[in-house]
Design an enzyme around this catalytic site. Structure first.
Site, short mmCIF file in Angstrom:
data_model
loop_
_atom_site.label_atom_id
_atom_site.label_comp_id
_atom_site.label_asym_id
_atom_site.label_seq_id
_atom_site.Cartn_x
_atom_site.Cartn_y
_atom_site.Cartn_z
N ASP A 290 -9.02 -24.60 -19.02
CA ASP A 290 -8.54 -25.81 -18.35
C ASP A 290 -9.62 -26.88 -18.21
O ASP A 290 -9.33 -27.99 -17.74
CB ASP A 290 -7.95 -25.46 -16.97
CG ASP A 290 -6.58 -24.81 -17.08
OD1 ASP A 290 -6.02 -24.78 -18.19
OD2 ASP A 290 -6.07 -24.33 -16.05
N LYS B 41 -3.88 -26.23 -7.53
CA LYS B 41 -2.51 -26.14 -8.07
C LYS B 41 -2.18 -24.71 -8.49
O LYS B 41 -1.12 -24.19 -8.15
CB LYS B 41 -2.39 -27.07 -9.29
CG LYS B 41 -1.13 -26.85 -10.11
CD LYS B 41 -1.08 -27.75 -11.32
CE LYS B 41 -1.67 -27.19 -12.57
NZ LYS B 41 -0.90 -26.16 -13.26
N ASN B 42 -3.10 -24.09 -9.23
CA ASN B 42 -2.78 -22.77 -9.78
C ASN B 42 -2.78 -21.65 -8.73
O ASN B 42 -2.36 -20.54 -9.02
CB ASN B 42 -3.73 -22.41 -10.93
CG ASN B 42 -3.45 -23.24 -12.16
OD1 ASN B 42 -2.46 -23.98 -12.21
ND2 ASN B 42 -4.29 -23.13 -13.17
N ARG C 192 1.23 -33.92 -12.78
CA ARG C 192 1.62 -32.52 -12.56
C ARG C 192 0.49 -31.75 -11.86
O ARG C 192 0.76 -30.82 -11.11
CB ARG C 192 1.90 -31.82 -13.90
CG ARG C 192 3.18 -32.25 -14.56
CD ARG C 192 3.46 -31.38 -15.76
NE ARG C 192 3.27 -29.99 -15.39
CZ ARG C 192 2.98 -29.02 -16.25
NH1 ARG C 192 2.84 -29.28 -17.51
NH2 ARG C 192 2.84 -27.78 -15.84
N CYS D 2 5.16 -24.71 -25.09
CA CYS D 2 4.77 -26.06 -24.69
C CYS D 2 3.71 -26.54 -25.67
O CYS D 2 3.34 -25.80 -26.57
CB CYS D 2 4.29 -26.09 -23.25
SG CYS D 2 2.74 -25.27 -23.01
N ARG E 136 2.87 -19.49 -25.97
CA ARG E 136 2.84 -18.97 -24.60
C ARG E 136 3.95 -17.97 -24.29
O ARG E 136 4.90 -18.26 -23.57
CB ARG E 136 2.85 -20.13 -23.59
CG ARG E 136 1.68 -21.07 -23.81
CD ARG E 136 1.58 -22.11 -22.75
NE ARG E 136 0.97 -21.62 -21.52
CZ ARG E 136 0.77 -22.37 -20.45
NH1 ARG E 136 1.12 -23.64 -20.46
NH2 ARG E 136 0.23 -21.86 -19.37
C1 UD1 Z 1 -2.62 -19.91 -16.21
C2 UD1 Z 1 -2.83 -21.28 -15.64
C3 UD1 Z 1 -3.22 -22.28 -16.74
C4 UD1 Z 1 -4.41 -21.75 -17.53
C5 UD1 Z 1 -4.17 -20.34 -18.01
C6 UD1 Z 1 -5.39 -19.72 -18.66
C7 UD1 Z 1 -1.34 -21.28 -13.74
C8 UD1 Z 1 -0.14 -21.87 -13.09
N1 UD1 Z 1 -1.62 -21.72 -14.98
O1 UD1 Z 1 -1.51 -19.99 -17.11
O2 UD1 Z 1 -3.56 -23.52 -16.10
O3 UD1 Z 1 -4.63 -22.59 -18.65
O4 UD1 Z 1 -3.79 -19.48 -16.91
O5 UD1 Z 1 -6.46 -19.71 -17.78
O6 UD1 Z 1 -2.04 -20.49 -13.15
N2 UD1 Z 1 -0.20 -14.42 -22.92
C9 UD1 Z 1 0.47 -13.47 -23.68
N3 UD1 Z 1 1.54 -12.83 -23.12
C10 UD1 Z 1 1.94 -13.08 -21.84
C11 UD1 Z 1 1.24 -14.01 -21.07
C12 UD1 Z 1 0.16 -14.68 -21.65
O7 UD1 Z 1 0.12 -13.23 -24.83
O8 UD1 Z 1 2.91 -12.46 -21.39
C13 UD1 Z 1 -1.35 -15.12 -23.53
C14 UD1 Z 1 -1.22 -16.64 -23.48
O9 UD1 Z 1 -0.45 -17.13 -24.56
C15 UD1 Z 1 -2.68 -17.06 -23.54
C16 UD1 Z 1 -3.38 -15.96 -22.74
O10 UD1 Z 1 -2.49 -14.84 -22.73
O11 UD1 Z 1 -3.15 -17.02 -24.86
C17 UD1 Z 1 -3.70 -16.32 -21.32
O12 UD1 Z 1 -2.55 -16.93 -20.71
P1 UD1 Z 1 -2.22 -16.77 -19.18
O13 UD1 Z 1 -3.42 -16.33 -18.41
O14 UD1 Z 1 -0.99 -15.93 -19.03
O15 UD1 Z 1 -1.83 -18.26 -18.78
P2 UD1 Z 1 -0.84 -18.64 -17.64
O16 UD1 Z 1 -0.93 -17.60 -16.58
O17 UD1 Z 1 0.49 -19.00 -18.19
#
Ligand code: UD1
Length: 420
Positions: free
Chosen positions: A307, A22-23, A399, A116, A121
């Site tokens: 995850d 999915k990711n 999902r 969420c 996030r």
């Molecule tokens: C992706 C995955 C999700 C997984 C997560 C962490 C997808 C579609 N989803 O989500 O399943 O749980 O990686 O492995 O690939 N953060 C910030 N600022 C930002 C972005 C992120 O502070 O602009 C923080 C987040 O709140 C979190 C951490 O960074 O604490 C890691 O998040 P991130 O790797 O960005 O998660 P996603 O890419 O949204």
């Protein structure tokens, strides 16, 4: 809304095949916005999130359909640069259309995804990277509005408070492939799904090096062409099925597994003394003797994946002794704790730690799924609980897992889907 009814106590046996990740598929579908040429993506799982991304692509002017695991994306007559709140708010990954839309159309208006249940996030890292490439950014009525006549390559540090960000790395990488000159992303996410996106972009004609390491170098090109690509196997689905085999004291072989992507999980399961045998593309899991308690800390890849945190917690609830689980990516990702405790687990939460005291058995109960991986943990608990567990609100599960109940049923589980 559907629910799952599970009668626990069956030892799972047999073979099962993992679907595409999915990711990986979600950002790869977003990347098709970078070209007007046709792209064919294979091994695509039929998931709610995939269907949401296809709807977003169609809303942005693409023709995109999923048929028997294959998505063909072609350009429609009219392009649109606005990704609507109603679609983006249902799935955070849709925010990664920002980079490709901006790079291709010079403007993008994408709804902010919002929080969420697993935490706030933010998207600050996405915006920092896009801005560094030269875009003008503003927030208007809940939308990010980005414009740039020209994107210019530069050095961007993308590390955040919780480490690297998967989708921010994806977003910035997709914007940089069409920027003028060289972009260096430092503290980039190293997840296999980021690598898969980079491989797809390279097939489209992008010049990328260092993907899979914390430093990604991108030399911008003028245009990208279409590409054919097969999505990597879903390491989180594979891990979930491994835990299903272990929690039921079964003996199962999981096919279509990329063993190297599961390093941290397998290391922990071996520490717990689970029986794990690998071949080239499959892994067999069975319980040779009583599983031991373990301590886990979630970290960005190649660390233990957040995850898989909830699913491992379910396994530890029925493992004698004390296990400590520390969540370092999403410190509030513990929605499953209260529901597992309702099934008789002994879990105490202390800030970002969960202290799990293994019990001799779980008891079936009606439980409520609150997010994707929490739902999976409740299904796993249901597989081993005494009695009939109903897992409500399983649209979260849909999902991210393709026909999980069919796969578990084929392994012998007594599980069925019903209308709530
Ligand atoms: C992706 C995955 C999700 C997984 C997560 C962490 C997808 C579609 N989803 O989500 O399943 O749980 O990686 O492995 O690939 N953060 C910030 N600022 C930002 C972005 C992120 O502070 O602009 C923080 C987040 O709140 C979190 C951490 O960074 O604490 C890691 O998040 P991130 O790797 O960005 O998660 P996603 O890419 O949204």
């Amino acid at each position: 809304m559907d629910k799952l009814i599970i009668e626990g106590g069956v030892r799972l046996k047999g073979e099962v095949t993992v679907s595409g990740a999915k990711n990986a598929v979600l950002p790869i579908l977003a990347a098709t916005l970078l070209t007007d040429y046709a792209c064919v993506i294979k091994g695509v799982p039929n998931l709610r999130d995939v269907n949401t991304m296809l709807r977003i692509l169609r809303s942005l002017g693409k023709n995109a359909e999923l048929d028997k695991g294959i998505v063909t994306v072609t350009s429609g007559r009219q392009k649109n640069f606005v990704a609507d709140y109603r679609l983006v708010s249902t799935m955070r990954a849709s925010f990664c259309v920002l980079g490709p839309l901006l790079a291709k159309l010079k403007k993008a208006k994408v709804s902010l995804p919002g929080g969420c249940v697993i935490g706030i996030r933010p998207v600050d890292l996405h915006l920092k990277g896009i801005k560094a490439l030269g875009a003008d950014l503003s927030i208007e009525s809940g939308y990010v509005v980005a414009t740039a006549q020209k994107l210019t390559g530069c050095r961007i540090y993308l590390g955040g408070v919780y480490g690297s960000s998967v989708l921010a790395t994806d977003n910035v990488m997709m914007a940089a492939v069409l920027a003028k000159g060289k972009t260096i992303i430092e503290s980039a996410a190293c997840e296999p799904e980021v690598m898969d996106l980079a491989e797809f972009l390279i097939k489209m004609g992008a010049k990328i090096e260092g993907h899979g390491t914390p430093t990604i170098e991108i030399e911008g090109v003028r245009e990208l062409h279409g590409a054919n690509h097969t999505i990597i196997a879903d390491r989180i689905e594979a891990g979930t099925l491994m835990v299903a085999g272990l929690i039921t004291k079964g003996d199962i072989t999981i096919k279509n597994v990329v063993y190297q992507h599961l390093g941290a999980l397998i290391d922990k399961l071996e520490e717990a003394e689970a029986g794990i045998t690998k071949t080239d593309t499959s892994v067999r899991v069975r319980v040779k003797k009583q599983i031991k308690p373990i301590n886990i800390t979630t970290l960005p890849y190649p660390g233990f994946p957040t995850d898989m945190q909830a699913q491992m917690m379910s396994l530890m609830t029925v493992t004698p002794g004390i296990s400590v689980i520390t969540e370092k990516i999403y410190p509030d990702r513990f929605m499953h704790v209260a529901e597992l405790n309702r099934m008789g687990a002994h879990i105490q939460r202390e800030g970002p730690h969960a202290i799990v005291e293994g019990v001799s058995h779980l008891s079936a109960a009606p439980v409520m799924a609150s997010d994707l991986r929490a739902s999976a943990s409740l299904v796993l608990a249901g597989l081993v609980a005494c009695g009939k567990t109903s897992v409500l609100r399983i649209y979260h599960l849909d999902r991210g897992y393709e026909r999980l109940e069919d796969k578990l049923q084929a392994l012998g589980a007594r599980i069925r889907r019903e209308k709530e």
